[in-house]
Design an enzyme around this catalytic site. Structure first.
Site: not given
Ligand code: PEP
Ligand code: MG
Length: 579
Positions: A298, A334, A433, A456, A467, A504
């Site tokens: 990240r 990323r 995502e 996520n 979230r 991930c």
């Molecule tokens: C996700 O969105 O699942 C992800 C791995 O990216 P982040 O948690 O950094 O948004």
């Molecule tokens: Mg994400």
């Protein structure tokens, strides 16, 4: 003793004194004291006034008399209030007569005075209310906690309690002293929670009103496995938790023993376990924990920790360092996923009405090309140092992917012109995502070398549930049938197109979801490093045949509750200690 239930955000148990760092807005609960504590509490009031005076006097002295005369005046006014005996007497009288804590008396008395001032018609007097609130905060700081910035200079073990924590604040915690984290706000996949997990600090979030129930210095238990926080536990509870913590540590040691073993199911299917990282040094931990490489770096954390935008060299140094640690193992870098709950310093004050639906991630990069190209140049330069792949976040359409790839090609051409080497065949992947990406995965697969499912955000956008918002956290679940169907679609499309696929999001680090993911065809999981041994143990304990059956059964279910209960039950049989 007060037991609070929240969301388990980072595993482990911790028992320590609390440090409340929401000093900007203390909310002090009504707390009675025993008559024998009366004099000690009165003395605490006196000390708080004395220390407040000392602090203010030093601040007043430090002001340049010419430039800071206004500020000097303010400090002088505050000092007058603190020297005012009647104010102090009101506070100590309240402690003595009502048998309440010093903090509660300070807060009540000063808020009463402030409220009285603010009602005055004369604006000069009504504006004094702000001064009184300021003084209240200063006194409370002496009584119950330290300022946020003091967290970096701790000398004793604490459990940090806050209303809300930002990912950067969490990243700056000193692991040696911050033993646990508990916050009113947040969700399991909010970025502060993710960082806590990476640091290996037990954390519970979404406790709603914990800051109103705990005071600085209270003994607090954070049970990051079950999502429980206990304020001022009794002796028996402390003993129970000490035993439980010992068992948990033993389990971790036992799991350490398998860390260099491969993640193979009992019937011989090899699963790749990669690590998610935010900082280069974490790569080392991923390897120590037995990971096969990095599935998600990240990189936006490079931006979040500095006042200025990182240069190409800053990016390059971070990537080169990470790649070096990995010694030939794969790494997925990323590109910047800024926005939403991760702001650049300069953007922090630009408010968007719906930041999670706003100018974030790849959208932000495509509108800030200089910044984007700087990062891409650094990634390409680092690509000759190891097995480097690039991944674009939050892709919602083929058009967006084409745009991002076009920019990458532009940067490649620039490097060609400058004769700077890079890997021309560097793999280009995307995160799936958003529901739009999942539903068009078959066309995206034609233009991507690999997919990584970010559960996520996929869960957030599919279910329309923020979230990080504790008010709707009960609606947030990656085991929702809608989310699972999208994951299923993506795995099928990736297999058809014969491109690599990984998961991930945090779902990959949840033991109860491993069998399901394997059964749905996932063979690569990328997760926070502390969870790698546990997930490896689950993988090594299952048979693919059983995973396929679990997936078949779950995909026929319509209720998230039924699915969660079923999965938990299945996983508990395999690794009871983890639950
Ligand atoms: C996700 O969105 O699942 C992800 C791995 O990216 P982040 O948690 O950094 O948004
Ligand atoms: Mg994400």
């Amino acid at each position: 003793m007060e037991i609070k239930k929240g969301i388990a955000a980072s595993p482990g148990i911790s028992i320590a004194k609390s440090l409340i760092i929401d000093s900007e807005d203390y909310r002090i609960p009504h707390r009675s004291i025993h008559p024998t504590q009366r004099m000690a509490e009165v003395q605490r009031v006196r000390n708080a006034f004395k220390d407040g005076i000392g602090e203010l006097t030093a601040l007043e002295k430090a002001q340049d008399p010419t430039e800071g005369s206004k500020i000097k005046d303010i400090f002088a006014v505050h000092l007058r209030y603190l020297h005012d005996r009647s104010m102090r007497k009101k506070v100590t009288d309240m402690v003595q007569s009502e048998l309440v804590t010093a903090a509660y008396a300070v807060s009540t008395v000063l808020r009463e005075i402030a409220a009285h001032f603010s009602k005055a018609k004369d604006t000069y007097i009504s504006e004094r209310a702000a001064d009184i609130y300021d003084i209240e905060r200063r006194l409370l700081k002496q009584l119950i906690g330290k300022k946020r910035e003091d967290v970096g200079r701790l000398t004793e073990e604490v459990v940090v309690i806050a209303r809300e924590l930002s990912p950067t604040e969490t990243a700056e915690f000193d692991r040696k002293f911050v033993k646990g984290i508990a916050s009113d706000a947040g969700g399991r996949t909010s970025h502060a929670a993710i960082v806590a997990r990476s640091l290996g600090i037990p954390a519970v979030v979404a406790l709603e009103d914990l800051t109103a129930c705990a005071s600085g210095g209270d003994t607090v238990i954070v049970d990051g496995n079950r999502g429980i926080v206990i304020v001022n536990p009794d002796e028996q509870t402390i003993r129970q938790y000490e035993d439980y913590s010992k068992d948990f540590t033993e389990l971790e040691h036992r799991l350490d023993a398998i860390r260099q073993e491969p993640a193979v199911t009992r019937d011989g299917t090899r699963i790749t376990l990669l690590g998610n990282i935010e900082f280069p040094d974490e790569a080392e931990t991923v390897l120590q924990k037995g990971g096969d490489g990095i599935g998600l770096y990240r990189t936006e954390f490079l931006y979040l920790n500095t006042e200025t935008e990182p240069t190409e060299e800053d990016h390059y140094r971070a990537y080169a360092r990470t790649v070096q640690f990995l010694a030939g193992r794969p790494i997925v870098i990323r590109t910047l996923d800024l926005g939403a709950d991760k702001y650049t310093q300069s953007k922090r004050f630009v408010r968007e009405p719906n930041p999670f639906l706003g100018l974030r991630s790849i959208r932000f990069c495509l509108q800030n090309l200089t910044m984007f190209k700087t990062q891409l140049r650094a990634i390409l330069r680092a690509s000759v140092l190891g097995d480097v792949k690039v991944m674009f976040p939050l892709i919602t359409s083929l058009h967006e992917l084409m745009q991002a790839k076009m920019i990458l090609r532009d940067v490649m051409e620039d490097l060609d012109e400058e004769s700077i080497p890079y890997n021309r065949d560097m793999q280009i992947g995307i995160m799936i995502e958003t529901p739009s990406a999942a539903l068009t995965a078959c066309s995206l697969a034609a233009d991507a070398d690999f997919f990584s499912i970010g559960t996520n955000d996929l869960t957030q956008y599919t279910l329309a549930v923020d979230r990080g918002n504790e008010l709707v956290s009960m609606l947030y679940s990656s085991a929702n049938p809608a989310v699972l169907r999208l994951i299923r679609t993506v795995t099928q499309d990736a297999h058809k197109a014969q491109i690599e696929l990984s998961v991930c999001g945090e779902m990959a680090s949840e033991p109860e979801h491993v069998m399901l993911l394997l059964g749905m065809g996932v063979r690569t999981l990328s997760l926070s490093s502390p969870m790698i041994p546990e997930i490896k143990q689950v993988v090594r304990s299952v048979r693919m045949e059983d995973c396929n059956q679990v997936a078949r059964k779950v995909l026929s279910m319509n209720s998230e509750r039924q699915i969660s209960a079923y999965l938990r039950n299945a996983a508990t049989k395999i690794l009871p200690e983890a639950f």
